[in-house]
Design an enzyme around this catalytic site. Structure first.
Site, PDB file in Angstrom:
ATOM      1  N   TYR A  21       0.910  -1.234   0.079  1.00 22.12           N
ATOM      2  CA  TYR A  21       0.001  -0.013  -0.141  1.00 22.12           C
ATOM      3  C   TYR A  21       1.043   1.071   0.253  1.00 22.12           C
ATOM      4  O   TYR A  21       0.730   2.203  -0.795  1.00 22.12           O
ATOM      5  CB  TYR A  21      -0.868   0.065   1.376  1.00 22.12           C
ATOM      6  CG  TYR A  21      -1.883   0.953   1.360  1.00 22.12           C
ATOM      7  CD1 TYR A  21      -2.897   1.178   0.613  1.00 22.12           C
ATOM      8  CD2 TYR A  21      -1.646   2.255   2.347  1.00 22.12           C
ATOM      9  CE1 TYR A  21      -3.757   2.463   0.798  1.00 22.12           C
ATOM     10  CE2 TYR A  21      -2.443   3.161   2.553  1.00 22.12           C
ATOM     11  CZ  TYR A  21      -3.599   3.216   1.734  1.00 22.12           C
ATOM     12  OH  TYR A  21      -4.138   4.334   1.858  1.00 22.12           O
ATOM     13  N   LYS A  68       1.205   4.558  -2.832  1.00 17.49           N
ATOM     14  CA  LYS A  68       0.926   5.797  -2.515  1.00 17.49           C
ATOM     15  C   LYS A  68       2.214   6.839  -2.679  1.00 17.49           C
ATOM     16  O   LYS A  68       1.981   7.825  -3.216  1.00 17.49           O
ATOM     17  CB  LYS A  68       0.544   5.891  -0.903  1.00 17.49           C
ATOM     18  CG  LYS A  68      -0.934   5.301  -0.754  1.00 17.49           C
ATOM     19  CD  LYS A  68      -2.178   5.982  -1.478  1.00 17.49           C
ATOM     20  CE  LYS A  68      -3.391   5.539  -1.448  1.00 17.49           C
ATOM     21  NZ  LYS A  68      -4.662   6.042  -2.175  1.00 17.49           N
TER      22      LYS A  68
HETATM   23  N1  LIG Z   1      -9.473   5.853   5.293  1.00 16.29           N
HETATM   24  C1  LIG Z   1      -8.247   6.285   5.710  1.00 16.29           C
HETATM   25  O1  LIG Z   1      -7.809   6.310   6.989  1.00 16.29           O
HETATM   26  C2  LIG Z   1      -7.178   6.539   4.732  1.00 16.29           C
HETATM   27  C3  LIG Z   1      -5.891   7.246   5.272  1.00 16.29           C
HETATM   28  C4  LIG Z   1      -5.348   7.438   4.053  1.00 16.29           C
HETATM   29  C5  LIG Z   1      -5.517   7.548   2.773  1.00 16.29           C
HETATM   30  N2  LIG Z   1      -6.793   7.000   2.333  1.00 16.29           N
HETATM   31  C6  LIG Z   1      -7.032   6.974   1.058  1.00 16.29           C
HETATM   32  O2  LIG Z   1      -8.326   7.857   0.670  1.00 16.29           O
HETATM   33  C7  LIG Z   1      -8.987   7.190  -0.338  1.00 16.29           C
HETATM   34  C8  LIG Z   1     -10.322   7.108   0.059  1.00 16.29           C
HETATM   35  O3  LIG Z   1     -10.407   6.143   1.130  1.00 16.29           O
HETATM   36  P1  LIG Z   1     -11.622   5.837   1.767  1.00 16.29           P
HETATM   37  O4  LIG Z   1     -11.309   5.509   3.170  1.00 16.29           O
HETATM   38  O5  LIG Z   1     -12.836   6.909   1.613  1.00 16.29           O
HETATM   39  O6  LIG Z   1     -12.287   4.379   1.110  1.00 16.29           O
HETATM   40  P2  LIG Z   1     -13.587   3.659   1.104  1.00 16.29           P
HETATM   41  O7  LIG Z   1     -14.527   4.077   1.836  1.00 16.29           O
HETATM   42  O8  LIG Z   1     -13.183   2.281   0.967  1.00 16.29           O
HETATM   43  O9  LIG Z   1     -14.241   4.087  -0.198  1.00 16.29           O
HETATM   44  C9  LIG Z   1     -13.468   3.848  -1.601  1.00 16.29           C
HETATM   45  C10 LIG Z   1     -14.281   4.009  -2.834  1.00 16.29           C
HETATM   46  O10 LIG Z   1     -13.678   3.586  -3.837  1.00 16.29           O
HETATM   47  C11 LIG Z   1     -14.545   2.551  -4.813  1.00 16.29           C
HETATM   48  N3  LIG Z   1     -13.827   1.851  -5.085  1.00 16.29           N
HETATM   49  C12 LIG Z   1     -13.049   0.783  -4.903  1.00 16.29           C
HETATM   50  N4  LIG Z   1     -12.587  -0.291  -5.576  1.00 16.29           N
HETATM   51  C13 LIG Z   1     -13.016   0.308  -6.556  1.00 16.29           C
HETATM   52  C14 LIG Z   1     -12.669  -0.171  -8.062  1.00 16.29           C
HETATM   53  N5  LIG Z   1     -12.291  -1.461  -8.180  1.00 16.29           N
HETATM   54  N6  LIG Z   1     -13.160   0.462  -8.991  1.00 16.29           N
HETATM   55  C15 LIG Z   1     -13.906   1.642  -8.865  1.00 16.29           C
HETATM   56  N7  LIG Z   1     -14.270   2.337  -7.670  1.00 16.29           N
HETATM   57  C16 LIG Z   1     -13.650   1.386  -6.486  1.00 16.29           C
HETATM   58  C17 LIG Z   1     -15.370   2.167  -3.880  1.00 16.29           C
HETATM   59  O11 LIG Z   1     -16.598   2.079  -4.366  1.00 16.29           O
HETATM   60  P3  LIG Z   1     -16.926   0.539  -4.781  1.00 16.29           P
HETATM   61  O12 LIG Z   1     -16.522  -0.497  -3.782  1.00 16.29           O
HETATM   62  O13 LIG Z   1     -18.683   0.282  -4.980  1.00 16.29           O
HETATM   63  O14 LIG Z   1     -16.322   0.095  -6.009  1.00 16.29           O
HETATM   64  C18 LIG Z   1     -15.695   3.734  -2.901  1.00 16.29           C
HETATM   65  O15 LIG Z   1     -16.361   4.549  -3.463  1.00 16.29           O
HETATM   66  C19 LIG Z   1      -8.383   6.084  -0.853  1.00 16.29           C
HETATM   67  O16 LIG Z   1      -7.279   6.392  -1.867  1.00 16.29           O
HETATM   68  C20 LIG Z   1      -7.341   5.781   0.604  1.00 16.29           C
HETATM   69  O17 LIG Z   1      -6.226   4.920   0.225  1.00 16.29           O
HETATM   70  C21 LIG Z   1      -7.551   6.748   3.411  1.00 16.29           C
END
Ligand SMILES: NC(=O)c1ccc[n+]([C@@H]2O[C@H](COP(=O)([O-])OP(=O)(O)OC[C@H]3O[C@@H](n4cnc5c(N)ncnc54)[C@H](OP(=O)(O)O)[C@@H]3O)[C@@H](O)[C@H]2O)c1
Lengths: 250, 121
Positions: A158, A162
């Site tokens: 991961y 990133k």
């Molecule tokens: N949460 C954290 O603490 C955190 C920390 C640092 C960085 N981030 C980054 O922030 C971003 C958003 O994270 P989040 O926590 O909001 O994630 P999340 O709640 O898991 O949402 C992920 C989104 O991406 C979509 N997605 C996943 N796989 C996909 C695919 N193969 N094709 C199309 N869409 C897809 C999902 O919809 P579907 O599943 O329906 O496809 C959903 O809309 C990510 O890049 C993550 O790495 C998150």
């Protein structure tokens, strides 16, 4: 930059806008008057409600797209361009956590993680930058992570995806800058979403203890910075990674 | 947007029009731009950078609904206005016989020659 002075709704593509940070981004962009096109694999209640409110897609469009299919990404971007006439900005938000220590990780998990977190972002930028080049303006924001900046056991792949996005950000900022296309990254610390739903209460407490500002982030904390980078107020910022983590990496 | 298969003259006219527009945006030339001819070299003579060329190709993809550079012709083999026109003609002629291999070969020969020249100087 011509788009800043024009009085029309800017067209923003947000990948993975169905929940989590993507949902906060779609909401924030719509509130600020942008036209938003987004996709995810499955339709969430949030997306369903927005589609019902705007059935003619005047300012909101969602489609089911699997981002690991480059041809589908290109088709989506072309559809957005033909529906709204242009693409002004892209937020590469869709991403997946790739948890587990590397020696015992399955190859399929490594592939899927790289395909979504890295390759999908590259192909989306390729398709969107072609649209942006036509108007010689645009803004691209990659959602990175604090894991790209500090080492953490159990998230090596991961972290690699990133950190790769941050490298992409810097080189593309130089490559596309002469055509007034800005490229930046936002690196969130932990915030509440489905991605971190598996964290134990103890793990959350540990993160909070190590965070100078004493709390976990929220999706809105992250979205606010992305919205700033999209705005004309950030028109002289490019090639940067902005860390939004309550100070945990400082 | 052109509806039917465009003629060579139409392609040339569109390309020249957009090259002119890109160069004017860049303000790379003081005063008026001279004539742009088929034999002109895009970089050395007209001053188009590789990013300008990408902008041109992106615009032409929109106008002509064609991108010969994804598979058919390597973009690095395009030196002159005429090379560019030829790439679109090839796209519209449906000539995919060599999948761009002849161009790739030519390009690799050019690179080898340039390397030899560099190492001599
Ligand atoms: N949460 C954290 O603490 C955190 C920390 C640092 C960085 N981030 C980054 O922030 C971003 C958003 O994270 P989040 O926590 O909001 O994630 P999340 O709640 O898991 O949402 C992920 C989104 O991406 C979509 N997605 C996943 N796989 C996909 C695919 N193969 N094709 C199309 N869409 C897809 C999902 O919809 P579907 O599943 O329906 O496809 C959903 O809309 C990510 O890049 C993550 O790495 C998150």
């Amino acid at each position: 930059m011509s788009t800043n002075s024009e009085n029309r709704s800017k067209v923003v593509i947000v990948s993975g806008g169905s929940r989590g940070l993507g949902q906060a981004l779609v909401t924030g962009c719509l509130e600020r008057g942008y036209t938003v096109a987004t996709f995810s694999r499955s339709e969430s209640p949030f997306v369903k409600t927005l589609t019902q409110q705007d059935p003619e897609h005047k300012r909101f469009l969602w489609e089911s797209v699997d981002a690991t299919d480059p041809a589908a990404l290109k088709t989506f971007v072309n559809k957005v361009a033909s529906t709204y006439g242009r693409v002004d900005a892209l937020v590469n938000n869709a991403g997946v956590g790739i948890d587990g220590i590397l020696p015992t990780m399955r190859a399929s998990q490594i592939e899927q993680g790289i395909d979504l977190n890295l390759k999908a972002s590259i192909y989306l930028i390729q398709a969107c930058s072609k649209q942006m080049l036509q108007h010689a303006s645009g803004s691209i924001i990659n959602i990175s992570s604090v894991n790209a900046i500090r080492g953490h056991s159990g998230v090596a792949v991961y972290s690699a995806t990133k950190a790769a996005l941050d490298g992409l950000t810097r080189s593309l900022a130089r490559e596309l800058g002469p055509k007034h296309i800005r490229v930046n990254s936002v690196a969130p610390g932990y915030f509440e979403s489905e991605m971190v739903a598996d964290l134990t209460p103890e793990a959350k407490q540990r993160i909070i203890r190590r965070t100078p500002l004493g709390r976990l982030g929220t999706a809105e904390d992250m979205a606010n910075v992305v919205l700033f980078l999209l705005s004309p107020q950030a028109s002289f910022i490019t090639g940067q990674t902005i860390v939004v983590d309550g100070g945990i990496t400082c | 947007m052109l509806n039917e298969v465009p003629s060579k003259q139409e392609i040339l006219k569109l390309i020249v029009e957009h090259i002119r527009q890109i160069l004017e945006e860049k303000a790379a030339h003081d005063g008026k731009l001279g004539d742009i001819g088929e034999e002109n070299r895009l970089g050395a003579e007209l001053g188009l950078s590789s990013l300008d060329l990408a902008q041109l190709v992106a615009t032409l993809e929109m106008r002509l609904k064609a991108d010969p550079f994804q598979e058919l012709v390597p973009i690095t083999s395009v030196r002159t206005v005429s090379d560019l026109v030829g790439a679109y003609e090839k796209f519209f002629s449906g000539d995919t016989s060599d999948g761009g291999q002849a161009d790739a070969l030519l390009e690799s020969k050019r690179r080898a020659e340039a390397r030899r020249n560099n190492s001599r100087s």
